[in-house]
Design an enzyme around this catalytic site. Structure first.
Site, mmCIF file in Angstrom:
data_model
loop_
_atom_site.group_PDB
_atom_site.id
_atom_site.type_symbol
_atom_site.label_atom_id
_atom_site.label_comp_id
_atom_site.label_asym_id
_atom_site.label_seq_id
_atom_site.Cartn_x
_atom_site.Cartn_y
_atom_site.Cartn_z
ATOM 1 N N HIS A 187 -2.127 6.348 -0.540
ATOM 2 C CA HIS A 187 -1.527 7.484 -1.254
ATOM 3 C C HIS A 187 -0.338 6.923 -2.026
ATOM 4 O O HIS A 187 0.709 6.629 -1.443
ATOM 5 C CB HIS A 187 -1.101 8.535 -0.211
ATOM 6 N N HIS A 216 -4.016 6.470 6.783
ATOM 7 C CA HIS A 216 -3.374 6.908 5.544
ATOM 8 C C HIS A 216 -2.146 6.037 5.277
ATOM 9 O O HIS A 216 -1.271 5.905 6.138
ATOM 10 C CB HIS A 216 -2.999 8.385 5.714
ATOM 11 N N ASP A 231 1.054 5.443 3.059
ATOM 12 C CA ASP A 231 1.981 6.092 2.143
ATOM 13 C C ASP A 231 2.812 5.057 1.402
ATOM 14 O O ASP A 231 3.700 4.425 1.981
ATOM 15 C CB ASP A 231 2.902 7.050 2.924
ATOM 16 N N MET A 244 2.652 7.161 -4.099
ATOM 17 C CA MET A 244 3.727 8.028 -4.592
ATOM 18 C C MET A 244 4.617 7.146 -5.457
ATOM 19 O O MET A 244 5.752 6.798 -5.087
ATOM 20 C CB MET A 244 4.480 8.645 -3.404
ATOM 21 N N MET A 284 -0.440 18.216 -1.480
ATOM 22 C CA MET A 284 0.775 18.004 -0.692
ATOM 23 C C MET A 284 1.228 19.344 -0.129
ATOM 24 O O MET A 284 1.348 20.331 -0.859
ATOM 25 C CB MET A 284 1.898 17.425 -1.560
ATOM 26 N N ASP A 305 -1.757 17.021 3.234
ATOM 27 C CA ASP A 305 -0.796 16.021 3.697
ATOM 28 C C ASP A 305 0.605 16.628 3.804
ATOM 29 O O ASP A 305 1.187 17.030 2.795
ATOM 30 C CB ASP A 305 -0.805 14.859 2.681
ATOM 31 N N SER A 365 -1.057 8.997 9.435
ATOM 32 C CA SER A 365 -0.223 8.353 8.413
ATOM 33 C C SER A 365 0.656 7.293 9.042
ATOM 34 O O SER A 365 1.463 7.585 9.931
ATOM 35 C CB SER A 365 0.645 9.399 7.734
ATOM 36 N N MET A 425 5.504 4.224 -1.424
ATOM 37 C CA MET A 425 6.611 4.906 -2.111
ATOM 38 C C MET A 425 7.458 3.886 -2.866
ATOM 39 O O MET A 425 7.702 2.789 -2.359
ATOM 40 C CB MET A 425 7.483 5.627 -1.080
HETATM 41 C C1 DX5 Z 1 4.928 12.346 2.823
HETATM 42 C C2 DX5 Z 1 3.682 11.563 3.169
HETATM 43 C C3 DX5 Z 1 2.940 12.060 4.345
HETATM 44 C C4 DX5 Z 1 3.723 12.063 5.621
HETATM 45 C C5 DX5 Z 1 3.112 13.089 6.538
HETATM 46 O O1 DX5 Z 1 5.402 11.917 1.596
HETATM 47 O O2 DX5 Z 1 2.774 11.597 2.070
HETATM 48 O O3 DX5 Z 1 1.740 11.342 4.535
HETATM 49 O O4 DX5 Z 1 3.786 10.846 6.248
HETATM 50 O O5 DX5 Z 1 3.899 13.132 7.685
HETATM 51 P P1 DX5 Z 1 3.883 14.342 8.703
HETATM 52 O O6 DX5 Z 1 2.477 14.482 9.183
HETATM 53 O O7 DX5 Z 1 4.845 13.915 9.744
HETATM 54 O O8 DX5 Z 1 4.332 15.551 7.934
HETATM 55 ZN ZN ZN Z 2 0.660 10.773 2.263
#
Ligand code: DX5
Ligand code: ZN
Length: 222
Positions: free
Chosen positions: A65, A32, A34, A67, A136, A175, A7, A36
């Protein structure tokens, strides 16, 4: 083979293309992304223009991903930015089946993510339309959180449902908090794709970090 998806949330955003190259050369299968919006989750990262500027490397899967609230209005832009998978949250859209088909209309794979407290049965009537389910294993928003242990039972239940319904092609991505201590139980329960932020980008040697996760995953599959 289990896919490893580092990620970028834990990468150095100032050197993002170098970081992508480094994890790819270190053996990552997917990267990956993320995304947000500070509404669906209390944090803010990047959008389609940044993803469009990420160098696309042959053979590497770009996995977004989202969010975000109202993900439908962003799907086309992320597809055009070069993503292979676009995953939305079931909690963030009212018409989930329509949202899945909307993503696939741009010739990319569609995933649906569930927060840790969201029951699996919200997917009952859309499973056959899906390419991936992202479970998640932390509350989304931040990297570096601890794995929520009851999610292991959720992975196992999803594995059983997919197998029973002849949907073994659907990826189960997990994840949050996946690291050397948790990877075995996640894989033994039936995950096929592992997101790892801190467990890769937080380590000095990405190659060693990915190889260790892969080795532990292989042991769990036996
Ligand atoms: C959280 C993200 C994850 C996060 C995972 O909202 O969706 O992808 O970056 O990070 P680690 O592996 O550090 O838990
Ligand atoms: Zn993620």
């Amino acid at each position: 083979m289990i896919k490893i998806a580092p990620s970028l949330l834990s990468a150095d955003f100032g050197r993002i293309n170098e970081e992508i190259a480094a994890v790819h050369e270190a053996g990552a299968d997917w990267v990956h992304l993320d995304v947000m919006d500070n509404h669906f989750v209390p944090n803010l990262t990047f959008g389609p223009p940044i993803v469009a500027r990420m160098k696309k490397r042959e053979g590497l899967v770009y996995d977004a991903h989202l969010m975000v609230q109202n993900p439908d209005s962003l799907a086309e832009a992320f597809a055009k930015a070069g993503c292979h998978y676009i995953t939305i949250h079931a909690e963030a859209t009212h018409h989930l089946q329509r949202s899945i088909k909307h993503i696939q209309s741009f010739k990319v794979k569609a995933g649906v993510s569930l927060n840790p407290h969201t029951p699996l049965n919200v997917l009952d009537w859309v499973l056959e339309d899906l390419d991936m389910v992202l479970l998640m294993s932390v509350n989304p928003g931040f990297g570096g959180q601890s794995y929520i242990p009851q999610v292991t039972r959720k992975i196992a239940q999803l594995r059983e449902t997919l197998d029973k319904r002849g949907l073994g092609r659907v990826e189960i991505q997990v994840d949050g908090g996946v690291n050397n201590d948790t990877v075995k139980e996640v894989v033994a329960a039936g995950a096929t794709c592992l997101v790892a932020g801190t467990a890769v980008f937080g380590q000095p040697d990405y190659k060693k970090a990915i190889a260790t996760l892969r080795e532990l995953a292989a042991q769990a599959k036996k």
